[in-house]
Motif scaffolding. Structure first.
Motif, PDB file in Angstrom:
ATOM      1  N   ILE A   1      17.647  48.645 -27.436  1.00  0.00           N
ATOM      2  CA  ILE A   1      18.131  49.637 -28.400  1.00  0.00           C
ATOM      3  C   ILE A   1      19.651  49.645 -28.479  1.00  0.00           C
ATOM      4  O   ILE A   1      20.219  49.754 -29.582  1.00  0.00           O
ATOM      5  N   ILE A   2      20.342  49.525 -27.348  1.00  0.00           N
ATOM      6  CA  ILE A   2      21.807  49.542 -27.434  1.00  0.00           C
ATOM      7  C   ILE A   2      22.329  48.284 -28.141  1.00  0.00           C
ATOM      8  O   ILE A   2      23.408  48.300 -28.743  1.00  0.00           O
ATOM      9  N   LYS A   3      21.548  47.200 -28.095  1.00  0.00           N
ATOM     10  CA  LYS A   3      21.923  46.019 -28.880  1.00  0.00           C
ATOM     11  C   LYS A   3      21.834  46.341 -30.368  1.00  0.00           C
ATOM     12  O   LYS A   3      22.705  45.958 -31.156  1.00  0.00           O
ATOM     13  N   LEU A   4      20.767  47.040 -30.753  1.00  0.00           N
ATOM     14  CA  LEU A   4      20.608  47.438 -32.148  1.00  0.00           C
ATOM     15  C   LEU A   4      21.752  48.351 -32.585  1.00  0.00           C
ATOM     16  O   LEU A   4      22.210  48.288 -33.720  1.00  0.00           O
ATOM     17  N   ARG A   5      22.218  49.189 -31.674  1.00  0.00           N
ATOM     18  CA  ARG A   5      23.276  50.154 -31.970  1.00  0.00           C
ATOM     19  C   ARG A   5      24.672  49.561 -31.851  1.00  0.00           C
ATOM     20  O   ARG A   5      25.659  50.181 -32.243  1.00  0.00           O
ATOM     21  N   GLY A   6      24.738  48.346 -31.284  1.00  0.00           N
ATOM     22  CA  GLY A   6      26.040  47.714 -31.090  1.00  0.00           C
ATOM     23  C   GLY A   6      26.872  48.407 -30.038  1.00  0.00           C
ATOM     24  O   GLY A   6      28.107  48.458 -30.133  1.00  0.00           O
ATOM     25  N   GLU A   7      26.199  48.955 -29.012  1.00  0.00           N
ATOM     26  CA  GLU A   7      26.889  49.692 -27.972  1.00  0.00           C
ATOM     27  C   GLU A   7      26.743  49.004 -26.616  1.00  0.00           C
ATOM     28  O   GLU A   7      25.906  48.117 -26.448  1.00  0.00           O
ATOM     29  N   LYS A   8      27.556  49.424 -25.660  1.00  0.00           N
ATOM     30  CA  LYS A   8      27.507  48.875 -24.312  1.00  0.00           C
ATOM     31  C   LYS A   8      26.771  49.837 -23.384  1.00  0.00           C
ATOM     32  O   LYS A   8      26.780  51.048 -23.591  1.00  0.00           O
ATOM     33  N   SER A   9      26.175  49.279 -22.355  1.00  0.00           N
ATOM     34  CA  SER A   9      25.450  50.084 -21.386  1.00  0.00           C
ATOM     35  C   SER A   9      26.417  50.854 -20.487  1.00  0.00           C
ATOM     36  O   SER A   9      27.489  50.357 -20.140  1.00  0.00           O
TER      37      SER A   9
ATOM     38  N   ALA B   1       5.745  62.085 -36.326  1.00  0.00           N
ATOM     39  CA  ALA B   1       5.617  63.359 -37.042  1.00  0.00           C
ATOM     40  C   ALA B   1       6.622  64.399 -36.544  1.00  0.00           C
ATOM     41  O   ALA B   1       7.011  65.307 -37.289  1.00  0.00           O
ATOM     42  N   THR B   2       7.041  64.286 -35.286  1.00  0.00           N
ATOM     43  CA  THR B   2       7.967  65.269 -34.714  1.00  0.00           C
ATOM     44  C   THR B   2       9.424  64.804 -34.738  1.00  0.00           C
ATOM     45  O   THR B   2      10.322  65.591 -34.429  1.00  0.00           O
ATOM     46  N   ALA B   3       9.649  63.553 -35.112  1.00  0.00           N
ATOM     47  CA  ALA B   3      11.009  63.013 -35.152  1.00  0.00           C
ATOM     48  C   ALA B   3      11.855  63.800 -36.149  1.00  0.00           C
ATOM     49  O   ALA B   3      11.397  64.165 -37.227  1.00  0.00           O
ATOM     50  N   GLY B   4      13.106  64.044 -35.767  1.00  0.00           N
ATOM     51  CA  GLY B   4      13.994  64.835 -36.598  1.00  0.00           C
ATOM     52  C   GLY B   4      14.000  66.296 -36.182  1.00  0.00           C
ATOM     53  O   GLY B   4      14.887  67.051 -36.569  1.00  0.00           O
ATOM     54  N   VAL B   5      12.986  66.703 -35.414  1.00  0.00           N
ATOM     55  CA  VAL B   5      12.909  68.073 -34.910  1.00  0.00           C
ATOM     56  C   VAL B   5      12.980  68.062 -33.379  1.00  0.00           C
ATOM     57  O   VAL B   5      13.904  68.598 -32.783  1.00  0.00           O
ATOM     58  N   GLU B   6      11.984  67.412 -32.765  1.00  0.00           N
ATOM     59  CA  GLU B   6      11.986  67.325 -31.299  1.00  0.00           C
ATOM     60  C   GLU B   6      12.906  66.212 -30.797  1.00  0.00           C
ATOM     61  O   GLU B   6      13.473  66.316 -29.713  1.00  0.00           O
ATOM     62  N   PHE B   7      13.022  65.153 -31.612  1.00  0.00           N
ATOM     63  CA  PHE B   7      13.798  63.995 -31.183  1.00  0.00           C
ATOM     64  C   PHE B   7      14.708  63.528 -32.313  1.00  0.00           C
ATOM     65  O   PHE B   7      14.378  63.683 -33.490  1.00  0.00           O
ATOM     66  N   ASP B   8      15.828  62.941 -31.935  1.00  0.00           N
ATOM     67  CA  ASP B   8      16.781  62.407 -32.907  1.00  0.00           C
ATOM     68  C   ASP B   8      16.103  61.362 -33.782  1.00  0.00           C
ATOM     69  O   ASP B   8      15.482  60.431 -33.273  1.00  0.00           O
ATOM     70  N   LEU B   9      16.221  61.520 -35.099  1.00  0.00           N
ATOM     71  CA  LEU B   9      15.490  60.660 -36.027  1.00  0.00           C
ATOM     72  C   LEU B   9      15.937  59.204 -35.938  1.00  0.00           C
ATOM     73  O   LEU B   9      15.106  58.297 -35.903  1.00  0.00           O
ATOM     74  N   THR B  10      17.245  58.966 -35.895  1.00  0.00           N
ATOM     75  CA  THR B  10      17.742  57.593 -35.816  1.00  0.00           C
ATOM     76  C   THR B  10      17.292  56.923 -34.523  1.00  0.00           C
ATOM     77  O   THR B  10      16.858  55.771 -34.514  1.00  0.00           O
ATOM     78  N   LEU B  11      17.380  57.649 -33.423  1.00  0.00           N
ATOM     79  CA  LEU B  11      16.937  57.120 -32.142  1.00  0.00           C
ATOM     80  C   LEU B  11      15.447  56.807 -32.183  1.00  0.00           C
ATOM     81  O   LEU B  11      15.011  55.761 -31.685  1.00  0.00           O
TER      82      LEU B  11
END
Length: 282
Positions: free
Chosen positions: A45-53, A181-191
């Motif tokens: 996922i961090i590769k997809l985000r272009g971020e470092k661990s 179904a709960t994404a965007g409320v319980e969990f960050d949608l992009t994540l």
């Protein structure tokens, strides 16, 4: 291996806490599963985000996620071992809800990095922190690091797929649909979208029934059409186990599709993992 790493930190409290967790098979197994899933998905996922661990290496990532529930070592054993669910405002649930803060303090006292404590402290905070099921309360969004947000999602995924002593487990695809179904409320949608991209609509190991009546285990996460993975066929349309198993690529076999996800345990009981491990595609 976990105990060895904690022992390296010269913390007898850490070792005692892990031993306490091992006294409850369900909690310990949950921590191990969460650690494995976190390590597997986080770096993709961090590769997809272009971020470092933020972690030194993969082992530290697994250790940090494994220790997210270490605070439960201070929860009375009879509560953790209970085979009945507790009411939201019960004294038992109040005690259980102390484990994130307790765990964060324990990890800080052991000299663990701040992100270990963050993951332990905030892994039950929902994206919408005003939800009744979100705790602890009065937490600012900026206080929660990305790794903790991912851990919260994986924690929920594992809990639902593994089930509880008082609750039947869900199939991995069913859990993915619920989380969607709960994404965007319980969990960050992009994540969530990134997690779904890595895990697939049908996570690896999902047991499915195809439109031709055969059954098999999902082996891959498709790059394009998430509904058409490769499936190892282990059972024919007459519901007989196959001696000669074979692989079908649904991205190629357009006339065949998945029609149902099935609980492998309902067919193979405790031997489901053994069946997967012994798949032999000629």
């Amino acid at each position: 291996a976990y105990a060895d790493q904690m022992a390296d930190a010269d913390s007898s409290d850490a070792v005692c806490a892990i031993i306490s967790l091992k006294d409850n098979d369900q909690v310990y197994a949950h921590c191990i599963d969460v650690g494995v899933i976190f390590q597997t998905t986080y770096f993709e996922i961090i590769k997809l985000r272009g971020e470092k661990s933020i972690f030194k290496d993969e082992k530290e990532a697994m250790l940090a996620s494994f220790l997210h529930d270490i605070g439960k070592a201070k929860v009375p054993k009879e509560i953790l071992d209970s085979t009945a669910p507790f009411k939201r405002n019960s004294k038992e649930m109040e005690l259980i809800r102390t484990h994130p803060e307790t765990g964060a303090k324990m990890l800080a006292s052991m000299g663990m990095p701040d992100y270990f404590s963050n993951m332990a402290h905030f892994h039950h905070v929902k994206f919408d922190s005003t939800m009744a099921s979100s705790y602890p309360k009065d937490v600012k969004d900026d206080d929660i690091i990305f790794e903790t947000r991912l851990l919260a999602l994986i924690d929920a995924y594992q809990a639902l797929t593994a089930g509880r002593s008082y609750k039947k487990s869900w199939t991995p695809p069913a859990v993915m649909r619920y989380l969607d179904a709960t994404a965007g409320v319980e969990f960050d949608l992009t994540l969530w979208q990134q997690f779904q991209q890595v895990m697939g609509h049908y996570p690896r190991g999902s047991f499915v029934k195809l439109s031709d009546g055969t059954y098999g285990f999902v082996m891959t996460v498709p790059d394009k059409d998430v509904l058409r993975p490769q499936v190892a066929i282990v059972r024919n349309a007459d519901e007989e186990d196959l001696g000669n198993q074979y692989l079908i690529d649904l991205a190629v076999e357009k006339d065949i599709s998945i029609v149902q996800d099935v609980d492998a345990k309902s067919i193979y009981q405790d031997k489901a993992l053994e069946v997967i491990a012994n798949i032999n595609i000629a």
